[in-house]
Design a protein around this motif. Structure first.
Motif, PDB file in Angstrom:
ATOM      1  N   ARG A 157      61.589  46.430  47.705  1.00 31.83           N
ATOM      2  CA  ARG A 157      62.201  45.114  47.490  1.00 31.83           C
ATOM      3  C   ARG A 157      61.885  44.188  48.659  1.00 31.83           C
ATOM      4  O   ARG A 157      61.527  43.028  48.466  1.00 31.83           O
ATOM      5  CB  ARG A 157      63.711  45.271  47.320  1.00 31.83           C
ATOM      6  N   TRP A 160      58.234  43.214  48.490  1.00 30.93           N
ATOM      7  CA  TRP A 160      57.980  42.318  47.372  1.00 30.93           C
ATOM      8  C   TRP A 160      58.448  40.902  47.701  1.00 30.93           C
ATOM      9  O   TRP A 160      57.772  39.931  47.396  1.00 30.93           O
ATOM     10  CB  TRP A 160      58.686  42.851  46.122  1.00 30.93           C
ATOM     11  N   GLN A 161      59.623  40.802  48.368  1.00 32.23           N
ATOM     12  CA  GLN A 161      60.144  39.488  48.727  1.00 32.23           C
ATOM     13  C   GLN A 161      59.292  38.825  49.814  1.00 32.23           C
ATOM     14  O   GLN A 161      59.180  37.608  49.863  1.00 32.23           O
ATOM     15  CB  GLN A 161      61.591  39.604  49.216  1.00 32.23           C
TER      16      GLN A 161
END
Length: 182
Positions: A157, A160-161
């Motif tokens: 996460r 990805w961010q």
């Protein structure tokens, strides 16, 4: 664990390191992460070592016992009996003697042979304690699996961010120039 939770700590300014250069922040994060890993790894390795001792004592006990007396041969649920404990303890003492290791010495990832012997002897005196140890090890495996999943998801996460938005492979205005042959 370093890239997910570690990055979150820095993003929240938990450590107030705004004035520290990025390389310093990375060094601090790696130092904290490595120290935490070594402490946890050492603790877990000592538990795995005990689990190996328990397994060996069980196998020895089962080979010395009438098969009809063993509740579940070769599986968790069987007990560490007195004979299995005696043979394993003798083997551990022999290992210490042959390798010239003081029986009380220990390291960050290995318990002392004296404590390992005492643990197996204590289990042999109380079969219910073997079951409690099996449950404890089951919880360790569950916690390790859950932490792997949580930290893996957290890291994915975070990555990805932090990733830049996907760019088109075509140059601007090129889409109009592409023609498909009939």
């Amino acid at each position: 664990g370093l890239s997910g939770p570690g990055q979150a700590l820095f993003d929240l300014h938990w450590m107030r390191l705004d004035r520290v250069p990025d390389t310093g922040q990375i060094a601090i994060l790696l130092g904290l992460g490595l120290t935490t890993f070594l402490v946890i790894f050492g603790w877990i390795m000592r538990r795995f070592e005990r689990q190996a001792d328990v397994f060996a004592a069980r196998v020895i006990q089962e080979e010395q016992t009438d098969p009809s007396d063993v509740p579940h041969p070769g599986r968790a649920g069987s007990f560490v009996g007195q004979r299995g404990a005696e043979v394993l303890c003798a083997a551990l003492r022999k290992v210490a003697h042959v390798n010239n290791i003081p029986i009380m010495s220990r390291s960050w990832c290995h318990g002392s042979i004296a404590k390992r012997i005492q643990f197996v002897v204590d289990l042999s005196r109380d079969p219910a304690r073997t079951l409690r140890f099996d449950r404890f090890m089951g919880r360790i495996y569950l916690a390790l699996t859950a932490s792997l999943c949580v930290f893996g998801f957290w890291t994915m996460r975070t990555m990805w961010q932090a990733a830049p938005p996907a760019q088109s492979l075509m140059a601007p205005g090129m889409a109009e120039q592409v023609h498909v042959a009939p």
